[in-house]
Each structure stands twice: as C-alpha cells, then as structure tokens.
Design an enzyme around this catalytic site. Sequence first.
Site, mmCIF file in Angstrom:
data_model
loop_
_atom_site.group_PDB
_atom_site.id
_atom_site.type_symbol
_atom_site.label_atom_id
_atom_site.label_comp_id
_atom_site.label_asym_id
_atom_site.label_seq_id
_atom_site.Cartn_x
_atom_site.Cartn_y
_atom_site.Cartn_z
ATOM 1 N N GLU A 93 13.930 23.275 -93.183
ATOM 2 C CA GLU A 93 13.029 22.502 -94.044
ATOM 3 C C GLU A 93 12.203 23.386 -94.969
ATOM 4 O OE1 GLU A 93 13.636 19.627 -94.267
ATOM 5 O OE2 GLU A 93 13.911 18.571 -92.380
ATOM 6 N N HIS A 117 5.319 20.197 -90.027
ATOM 7 C CA HIS A 117 6.230 19.048 -89.971
ATOM 8 C C HIS A 117 6.480 18.686 -88.514
ATOM 9 C CE1 HIS A 117 9.551 16.371 -90.315
ATOM 10 N NE2 HIS A 117 10.463 17.262 -89.939
#
Length: 211
Positions: free
Chosen positions: A78, A97
């Site tokens: 990510e 996240h």
Amino acid sequence: MSFDETRIKEDLVRCMKTLHGRGLITGIGGNASVRLEGADEVLITPSALYKGELKPEDMVKIDLEGNVKEGLFKPSIEWPFHTSIYRKRLDVNAVIHTHSPMTTGLALAGKKIEPITLESAIMLSDVPILEFRYPGTEELGEIVADGIMGHRAVILMNHGVVAVGFDLIEALTTVEVLEEVSTMTFVASHFGGARLIPSDQIELIKKLYKI
C-alpha cells in the site's frame, strides 16, 4: 542511520503491535509509515511479515516514488497511498492503514460515522467512505490522497481505514476513536439507534476547542 530513525522504527513496531493486539489489523494485514524530517523519504512497515512480531530492523525506507532506499524486505504493497498522501499533505507525518472491523462493517452497511461522542464531534465530524479500488494500485493511492484532503481519516469500502496525523500517536488515536464510535453505533443500533450530540452543542464544542 540517525537516532531519530532508530526511534521511529521502534515507534512503528509499537504501533503495529498495539493495532494487532486490539484486533484492528490481522497478522499480515495493515501498515503504517512515518515521513522522515528534512527528507523526501519514508519509513514504512514491510509486506507479508506477521505484524504482531515485527522488529525495528524489519522496517523499510523508501522515497516518495516508492523506491527502496534501505531494508531487507519489500515495503507494504500500500505504499502508493502513503506516498501520495505525503506529497499532497505537508501537514501529515504519519499514515496508518487498518482493517478496523466495526468501522468497515458499518461502511459496508451504508452507515456513516455520526457525532455521538465528544471525541467524534471534534475529530471525526466527516469521514468519507471511498468506493473499492484494488489494493496496492496507483489508482487507489490517488483516490485516497484526494479523499483524505481536509480529513483525519477515510474508510475504504470492503477494505478498511486510512488515518493520518502530525505523528503516529495522532493517527493511532484517530483509528482508536473511530473504532470506538463505530462500536457504540453498532450497539445503539440494536436498541433504536444512537442519540446524536445536538448541533448547537457541537458548534459550542468547536468554539471552545477553536476548531
């Protein structure tokens, strides 16, 4: 490697262990990063390692284009939304996240976060829900970076939460408050729904806290 980088790596390990211990990330899911002061570089958690057992030396240093500058492992897949956020938000120095189950579950049911506590009224007056995009892509990176402008967090449909902060503590606090409010909302939904803080009181709160 500077003392600051050593400390940041240790902070990232503690952050991930806290998130894992609270059930906000799975063993190999979720990620976090910190922008290095005075450099266009980021320390980020590695991909595919068990998050509850990370060590400082597992962290990966990348530039804002995703190029690995230091580390034995691949950076989190990510990294595109981490670096996109840092490029667009100079006020942000940490990104987290998570796969927060209550928050993500409410989003799947079409339920937005509402001001039911003092913390949510101050920190989470508006949390956008972004449509699903495939993880680890530049498209997701741009959508997240655009969506989080002016916000502390966004919810990724069918995926999880992205929170930002001046530092890791601020980003972690946002994730925790968001999940707390989501849990309260879920419980209240079984007994007729949550009662919101009146709008005039929210305005008073904002004035008192100079928001």
